[in-house]
Enzyme design. Structure first.
Site, PDB file in Angstrom:
ATOM      1  N   GLN A  96       2.561   2.081  10.288  1.00 12.66           N
ATOM      2  CA  GLN A  96       1.018   2.283  10.127  1.00 12.66           C
ATOM      3  C   GLN A  96       0.408   1.371   9.175  1.00 12.66           C
ATOM      4  O   GLN A  96       0.943   0.614   8.274  1.00 12.66           O
ATOM      5  CB  GLN A  96       0.692   3.707   9.690  1.00 12.66           C
ATOM      6  CG  GLN A  96       1.544   4.085   8.438  1.00 12.66           C
ATOM      7  CD  GLN A  96       1.750   5.751   8.168  1.00 12.66           C
ATOM      8  OE1 GLN A  96       0.951   6.133   7.419  1.00 12.66           O
ATOM      9  NE2 GLN A  96       2.383   6.383   9.044  1.00 12.66           N
ATOM     10  N   HIS A  98      -3.542   1.365   6.444  1.00  8.04           N
ATOM     11  CA  HIS A  98      -4.785   2.206   5.880  1.00  8.04           C
ATOM     12  C   HIS A  98      -5.822   1.192   5.518  1.00  8.04           C
ATOM     13  O   HIS A  98      -5.658   0.001   5.223  1.00  8.04           O
ATOM     14  CB  HIS A  98      -4.363   3.206   4.729  1.00  8.04           C
ATOM     15  CG  HIS A  98      -2.982   3.621   4.709  1.00  8.04           C
ATOM     16  ND1 HIS A  98      -2.850   4.820   5.767  1.00  8.04           N
ATOM     17  CD2 HIS A  98      -1.833   3.722   4.139  1.00  8.04           C
ATOM     18  CE1 HIS A  98      -1.656   5.226   5.734  1.00  8.04           C
ATOM     19  NE2 HIS A  98      -0.952   4.570   4.588  1.00  8.04           N
ATOM     20  N   GLU A 133      -1.279   3.827  -1.350  1.00 11.88           N
ATOM     21  CA  GLU A 133      -0.396   4.952  -1.619  1.00 11.88           C
ATOM     22  C   GLU A 133       0.934   4.266  -2.536  1.00 11.88           C
ATOM     23  O   GLU A 133       1.099   3.110  -2.422  1.00 11.88           O
ATOM     24  CB  GLU A 133       0.249   5.584  -0.570  1.00 11.88           C
ATOM     25  CG  GLU A 133       0.842   4.800   0.416  1.00 11.88           C
ATOM     26  CD  GLU A 133       1.016   5.457   1.962  1.00 11.88           C
ATOM     27  OE1 GLU A 133       2.125   5.281   2.525  1.00 11.88           O
ATOM     28  OE2 GLU A 133      -0.010   6.355   2.344  1.00 11.88           O
ATOM     29  N   ARG A 282      -2.190   3.414  13.519  1.00 12.81           N
ATOM     30  CA  ARG A 282      -0.651   3.521  13.801  1.00 12.81           C
ATOM     31  C   ARG A 282      -0.373   2.127  14.865  1.00 12.81           C
ATOM     32  O   ARG A 282      -1.271   1.766  15.537  1.00 12.81           O
ATOM     33  CB  ARG A 282      -0.107   4.697  14.673  1.00 12.81           C
ATOM     34  CG  ARG A 282      -0.355   5.774  13.549  1.00 12.81           C
ATOM     35  CD  ARG A 282       0.064   7.099  14.217  1.00 12.81           C
ATOM     36  NE  ARG A 282       0.086   8.293  13.283  1.00 12.81           N
ATOM     37  CZ  ARG A 282      -0.762   9.091  12.905  1.00 12.81           C
ATOM     38  NH1 ARG A 282      -2.080   8.697  13.386  1.00 12.81           N
ATOM     39  NH2 ARG A 282      -0.733   9.900  12.198  1.00 12.81           N
TER      40      ARG A 282
END
Length: 408
Positions: A96, A98, A133, A282
């Site tokens: 994935q 972001h 993240e 994704r």
């Protein structure tokens, strides 16, 4: 300060044993993938200030300035801007990426204007926020992070000896790096499904064999790709994953995943922190929707080292995991028995998580409200606490404590 009661999310990829072992609870036999700590409306933590358990987002909504601090509210708005987790992967998560903040805002506005329901399976943007993240390993932790250099990816794929992959190998060796990665990923995601499934099956057999061959180059990476393929037979994401750097983190090591960086977590236990967003695009190892055009717009086709992070020593025993954003700040304390107390910086909201040993917290300054636990709190392994802005806290004990907060 207040002890947190947290929700465990039972996603199918979760380990059945890792989080129970951390918490000292018996396994249920069901996957336990993530323990959420924070005020995300999907599963907010709960605290008790003497009137029964209350969701942390409700507490913050009642008085954001007192809970978060005026500087944090001015910088990020009246909500906790990060989500802190314990993550336990027993099977691979999807490959994935972001979006960055501008991409998230425009994508969310576009899908809102087109009337796509938030819970629609083809919805890409659940909110207008970005989702950088960081993952810190608590056990040996396998993952994929960023693109390999095309020449290295070409050698790895070529060694499989699968004729259907030869065109990808040729592109990787002939084109400039960014163009080669873009062309191959686009070709993989756009390939005819049945033909690609057969190619993946052949690649899986070869990767399994190479992972078990003594002296084989990239044996650990082949083993990781083969494991992913066994979890998602025939999935085109297996070939996409071979374009990415395989990395095994040792306990205490970390990865930062910025916007546009393709990644996947494969196996292991870690603590994860992220900006408070649900935006994910994704590109494989998933039965969920894949929006290829939007994905290709978001991905950064830059090859390089995955950038394993180790904590940097700071004041009063704090060890910081550096990240180039302000929505979260993650650090840890390694507390030895008999050592002098450590004082936590104040002025921002904090979530503390004990991952080993036993840590004692004591409020030094006047608390915002009388906590149900009083002015002292002991955290055992797997337990966590919330400290509102303005409270000064002292640490003693023996063990490892992670501190999640913001930078203002």
């Amino acid at each position: 300060m207040n002890r947190l009661t947290n929700t465990i999310r039972p996603y199918a990829w979760g380990s059945t044993t890792a989080i129970p072992e951390l918490l000292g609870t018996p396994p249920t036999g069901e996957p336990q993938a993530e323990m959420w700590m924070g005020a995300h409306p999907g599963a907010p933590s709960r605290i008790d200030r003497g009137q029964g358990p209350v969701a942390l987002d409700t507490v913050i909504d009642a008085d954001p300035a007192a809970e978060l601090g005026e500087a944090a509210v001015k910088r990020f708005g009246p909500r906790l801007p990060f989500l802190f987790k314990v993550l336990a992967a027993g099977a691979p998560l999807s490959v994935q990426v972001h979006p960055d903040l501008a991409q998230a805002a425009s994508g969310y506005a576009d899908e809102e204007a087109r009337g796509i329901p938030l819970d629609a399976p083809n919805r890409n943007y659940k909110d207008a926020n970005h989702k950088p993240e960081m993952i810190v390993a608590l056990s040996p932790f396998d993952g994929l992070c960023g693109f390999r250099h095309p020449a290295e990816a070409a050698d790895l794929i070529d060694a499989l000896g699968v004729p259907a992959l030869t065109p990808y190998v040729d592109i990787l060796r002939a084109q400039p790096e960014d163009q080669a990665l873009r062309e191959v990923l686009s070709a993989v995601l756009g390939a005819e499904p049945d033909a690609m499934a057969e190619t993946v099956r052949a690649a899986t057999e070869a990767a399994t064999r190479l992972a078990q061959t003594p002296g084989s180059a990239h044996a650990a990476a082949y083993a990781a790709y083969a494991k992913a393929a066994h979890s998602f037979p025939g999935d085109r994401g297996v070939i996409a994953a071979m374009l990415l750097n395989y990395v095994r983190l040792q306990p205490g090591e970390a990865l930062y995943l910025g916007a546009g960086i393709p990644h996947a977590y494969l196996d292991g236990l870690g603590v994860e922190i992220m900006a408070n967003s649900d935006n994910v695009l994704r590109c494989g190892l998933t039965p969920k929707h894949i929006d290829v055009p939007e994905l290709m717009r978001i991905v950064r086709f830059e090859a390089g080292d995955p950038g394993v992070l180790r904590p940097e020593a700071g004041p009063d025993g704090e060890e910081l995991y550096p990240a180039p954003i302000d929505e979260f700040r993650l650090s840890r304390y390694l507390l030895a028995p008999g050592a002098d107390p450590r004082t936590l910086p104040a002025g921002t909201p904090q979530i503390l998580l004990c991952t080993s040993g036993q840590v004692r917290l004591r409020t030094l300054g006047p608390a915002r409200t009388p906590a149900a636990d009083g002015t002292e709190l002991t955290l055992a392994q797997g337990e966590s606490a919330y400290i509102p802005a303005g409270e000064h806290t002292e640490l003693t004990g023996q063990g490892t404590l992670f501190r999640a907060t913001v930078t203002v």
